[in-house]
Scaffold this motif. Structure first.
Motif, PDB file in Angstrom:
ATOM      1  N   LYS A  15       0.747  -1.387  -0.101  1.00 24.20           N
ATOM      2  CA  LYS A  15      -0.151   0.037  -0.310  1.00 24.20           C
ATOM      3  C   LYS A  15       0.467   1.037  -0.320  1.00 24.20           C
ATOM      4  CE  LYS A  15      -4.455  -1.710   1.125  1.00 24.20           C
ATOM      5  NZ  LYS A  15      -5.333  -1.608   0.071  1.00 24.20           N
ATOM      6  N   GLY A  16       1.688   1.340  -0.608  1.00 24.67           N
ATOM      7  CA  GLY A  16       2.508   2.502  -1.057  1.00 24.67           C
ATOM      8  C   GLY A  16       3.149   2.770   0.145  1.00 24.67           C
ATOM      9  N   HIS A  17       3.640   1.423   1.016  1.00 28.28           N
ATOM     10  CA  HIS A  17       5.134   1.551   2.098  1.00 28.28           C
ATOM     11  C   HIS A  17       5.914   0.548   1.893  1.00 28.28           C
ATOM     12  CE1 HIS A  17       2.482   4.657   4.712  1.00 28.28           C
ATOM     13  NE2 HIS A  17       1.740   3.294   3.862  1.00 28.28           N
ATOM     14  N   GLU A  18       7.545   0.727   1.901  1.00 28.15           N
ATOM     15  CA  GLU A  18       7.989  -0.183   1.894  1.00 28.15           C
ATOM     16  C   GLU A  18       8.329  -1.332   3.387  1.00 28.15           C
ATOM     17  OE1 GLU A  18      11.834   1.240   1.206  1.00 28.15           O
ATOM     18  OE2 GLU A  18      12.724  -0.661   0.496  1.00 28.15           O
ATOM     19  N   LEU A  19       7.862  -2.529   2.475  1.00 25.74           N
ATOM     20  CA  LEU A  19       8.482  -3.249   3.897  1.00 25.74           C
ATOM     21  C   LEU A  19       9.677  -3.375   4.297  1.00 25.74           C
ATOM     22  CD1 LEU A  19       6.875  -5.371   5.878  1.00 25.74           C
ATOM     23  CD2 LEU A  19       7.328  -7.557   4.041  1.00 25.74           C
ATOM     24  N   HIS A  20       9.799  -2.860   5.766  1.00 27.26           N
ATOM     25  CA  HIS A  20      10.840  -3.663   6.991  1.00 27.26           C
ATOM     26  C   HIS A  20      10.674  -4.717   7.902  1.00 27.26           C
ATOM     27  CE1 HIS A  20      13.979  -0.268   5.037  1.00 27.26           C
ATOM     28  NE2 HIS A  20      12.521   0.486   4.892  1.00 27.26           N
ATOM     29  N   CYS A  21      11.600  -5.703   7.606  1.00 28.56           N
ATOM     30  CA  CYS A  21      11.786  -6.593   8.906  1.00 28.56           C
ATOM     31  C   CYS A  21      11.349  -5.739  10.424  1.00 28.56           C
ATOM     32  CB  CYS A  21      12.345  -7.482   8.607  1.00 28.56           C
ATOM     33  SG  CYS A  21      12.304  -8.471  10.455  1.00 28.56           S
ATOM     34  N   VAL A  22       9.963  -6.596  10.658  1.00 24.31           N
ATOM     35  CA  VAL A  22       9.784  -5.947  12.464  1.00 24.31           C
ATOM     36  C   VAL A  22      10.953  -6.264  13.410  1.00 24.31           C
ATOM     37  CG1 VAL A  22       7.292  -5.700  11.466  1.00 24.31           C
ATOM     38  CG2 VAL A  22       8.552  -7.413  13.173  1.00 24.31           C
ATOM     39  N   ILE A  23      11.804  -7.008  12.705  1.00 22.42           N
ATOM     40  CA  ILE A  23      12.707  -7.080  13.400  1.00 22.42           C
ATOM     41  C   ILE A  23      13.990  -6.695  13.084  1.00 22.42           C
ATOM     42  CG2 ILE A  23      13.898  -9.807  15.000  1.00 22.42           C
ATOM     43  CD1 ILE A  23      11.072  -9.324  15.388  1.00 22.42           C
ATOM     44  N   CYS A  24      14.458  -7.204  12.339  1.00 18.41           N
ATOM     45  CA  CYS A  24      15.787  -6.180  11.893  1.00 18.41           C
ATOM     46  C   CYS A  24      16.008  -5.338  11.097  1.00 18.41           C
ATOM     47  CB  CYS A  24      16.873  -7.806  12.067  1.00 18.41           C
ATOM     48  SG  CYS A  24      16.627  -7.554   9.642  1.00 18.41           S
ATOM     49  N   ARG A  25      14.696  -4.364  10.950  1.00 12.39           N
ATOM     50  CA  ARG A  25      14.594  -3.397   9.370  1.00 12.39           C
ATOM     51  C   ARG A  25      15.480  -3.743   8.143  1.00 12.39           C
ATOM     52  NH1 ARG A  25      10.607  -1.088  11.199  1.00 12.39           N
ATOM     53  NH2 ARG A  25      11.866   1.380   9.595  1.00 12.39           N
ATOM     54  N   HIS A  26      15.226  -5.287   7.777  1.00 12.17           N
ATOM     55  CA  HIS A  26      15.867  -5.806   6.159  1.00 12.17           C
ATOM     56  C   HIS A  26      14.961  -5.054   5.489  1.00 12.17           C
ATOM     57  CE1 HIS A  26      19.154  -7.380   4.280  1.00 12.17           C
ATOM     58  NE2 HIS A  26      18.079  -7.873   4.115  1.00 12.17           N
ATOM     59  N   ASN A  27      14.977  -5.053   4.140  1.00 13.17           N
ATOM     60  CA  ASN A  27      14.194  -5.486   3.121  1.00 13.17           C
ATOM     61  C   ASN A  27      14.269  -4.926   2.585  1.00 13.17           C
ATOM     62  OD1 ASN A  27      16.383  -3.648   2.367  1.00 13.17           O
ATOM     63  ND2 ASN A  27      15.710  -1.701   1.701  1.00 13.17           N
ATOM     64  N   ARG A  28      14.550  -6.747   2.222  1.00 10.00           N
ATOM     65  CA  ARG A  28      14.827  -7.538   1.150  1.00 10.00           C
ATOM     66  C   ARG A  28      14.200  -9.002   1.483  1.00 10.00           C
ATOM     67  NH1 ARG A  28      15.516  -4.666  -1.613  1.00 10.00           N
ATOM     68  NH2 ARG A  28      17.107  -4.014  -3.083  1.00 10.00           N
ATOM     69  N   PHE A  29      13.555  -9.564   0.861  1.00  8.09           N
ATOM     70  CA  PHE A  29      12.295 -10.533   1.138  1.00  8.09           C
ATOM     71  C   PHE A  29      12.386 -11.494   0.727  1.00  8.09           C
ATOM     72  CE2 PHE A  29      11.174  -6.861   3.125  1.00  8.09           C
ATOM     73  CZ  PHE A  29      11.089  -7.124   4.922  1.00  8.09           C
ATOM     74  N   TRP A  30      11.689 -13.009   0.592  1.00  7.34           N
ATOM     75  CA  TRP A  30      11.630 -14.396  -0.275  1.00  7.34           C
ATOM     76  C   TRP A  30      10.111 -14.141  -0.377  1.00  7.34           C
ATOM     77  CZ3 TRP A  30      15.618 -16.757  -2.830  1.00  7.34           C
ATOM     78  CH2 TRP A  30      16.704 -16.907  -2.318  1.00  7.34           C
ATOM     79  N   ARG A  31       9.907 -14.154  -1.088  1.00  7.75           N
ATOM     80  CA  ARG A  31       8.561 -14.174  -1.009  1.00  7.75           C
ATOM     81  C   ARG A  31       7.748 -15.855  -1.158  1.00  7.75           C
ATOM     82  NH1 ARG A  31       4.787 -11.512  -5.680  1.00  7.75           N
ATOM     83  NH2 ARG A  31       2.971 -12.565  -5.599  1.00  7.75           N
ATOM     84  N   ARG A  32       6.713 -15.653  -0.533  1.00  7.93           N
ATOM     85  CA  ARG A  32       5.840 -17.449  -0.182  1.00  7.93           C
ATOM     86  C   ARG A  32       4.518 -17.530  -1.022  1.00  7.93           C
ATOM     87  NH1 ARG A  32      11.118 -20.227  -0.212  1.00  7.93           N
ATOM     88  NH2 ARG A  32      12.397 -19.433   1.823  1.00  7.93           N
ATOM     89  N   LYS A  33       4.001 -17.901  -0.969  1.00  9.58           N
ATOM     90  CA  LYS A  33       2.666 -18.148  -0.961  1.00  9.58           C
ATOM     91  C   LYS A  33       1.537 -19.421   0.003  1.00  9.58           C
ATOM     92  CE  LYS A  33      -1.112 -17.923  -3.918  1.00  9.58           C
ATOM     93  NZ  LYS A  33      -2.095 -17.477  -5.269  1.00  9.58           N
ATOM     94  N   ALA A  34       0.973 -19.778   0.704  1.00  5.68           N
ATOM     95  CA  ALA A  34       0.742 -20.648   2.058  1.00  5.68           C
ATOM     96  C   ALA A  34       0.168 -20.622   1.519  1.00  5.68           C
ATOM     97  CB  ALA A  34       0.819 -19.972   2.827  1.00  5.68           C
ATOM     98  N   GLN A  35      -0.870 -22.048   1.003  1.00  6.81           N
ATOM     99  CA  GLN A  35      -2.383 -22.232   1.070  1.00  6.81           C
ATOM    100  C   GLN A  35      -2.580 -22.383   3.069  1.00  6.81           C
ATOM    101  OE1 GLN A  35      -4.605 -22.737  -0.971  1.00  6.81           O
ATOM    102  NE2 GLN A  35      -2.705 -22.049  -2.965  1.00  6.81           N
ATOM    103  N   LEU A  36      -4.113 -22.191   2.584  1.00  4.08           N
ATOM    104  CA  LEU A  36      -5.268 -22.466   4.134  1.00  4.08           C
ATOM    105  C   LEU A  36      -5.905 -22.916   3.740  1.00  4.08           C
ATOM    106  CD1 LEU A  36      -5.308 -18.122   4.816  1.00  4.08           C
ATOM    107  CD2 LEU A  36      -3.089 -19.380   5.257  1.00  4.08           C
TER     108      LEU A  36
END
Ligand SMILES: [Zn+2]
Length: 70
Positions: A15-36
């Motif tokens: 939503k227009g906000h860059e995601l930063h890790c809530v723990i370490c503030r890193h900004n690179r992520f592995w994308r996963r899709k999880a079936q529920l």
């Protein structure tokens, strides 16, 4: 593991906000899709949908950030 897994960690914008890790503030992520379609979604009466969540795993510390589809 799936067709939509990225080949390298990516920057994520929510939503227009860059995601930063809530723990370490890193900004690179592995994308996963999880079936529920599990016991949880059955309990919530969601098992008639193709319910899935997007997960972003921090490339630095491994913390998993969950997002429900909107
Ligand atoms: Zn992190």
């Amino acid at each position: 593991m799936g067709l939509f897994d990225a080949l390298e960690p990516v920057g994520v914008e929510i939503k227009g906000h860059e995601l930063h890790c809530v723990i370490c503030r890193h900004n690179r992520f592995w994308r996963r899709k999880a079936q529920l379609n599990s016991a949880t979604s059955t309990f919530l009466s969601l098992d008639w949908t193709d319910a899935s969540a997007l997960c972003y795993e921090c490339d630095n510390c491994g913390y998993l950030h969950w997002f429900m589809p909107q």
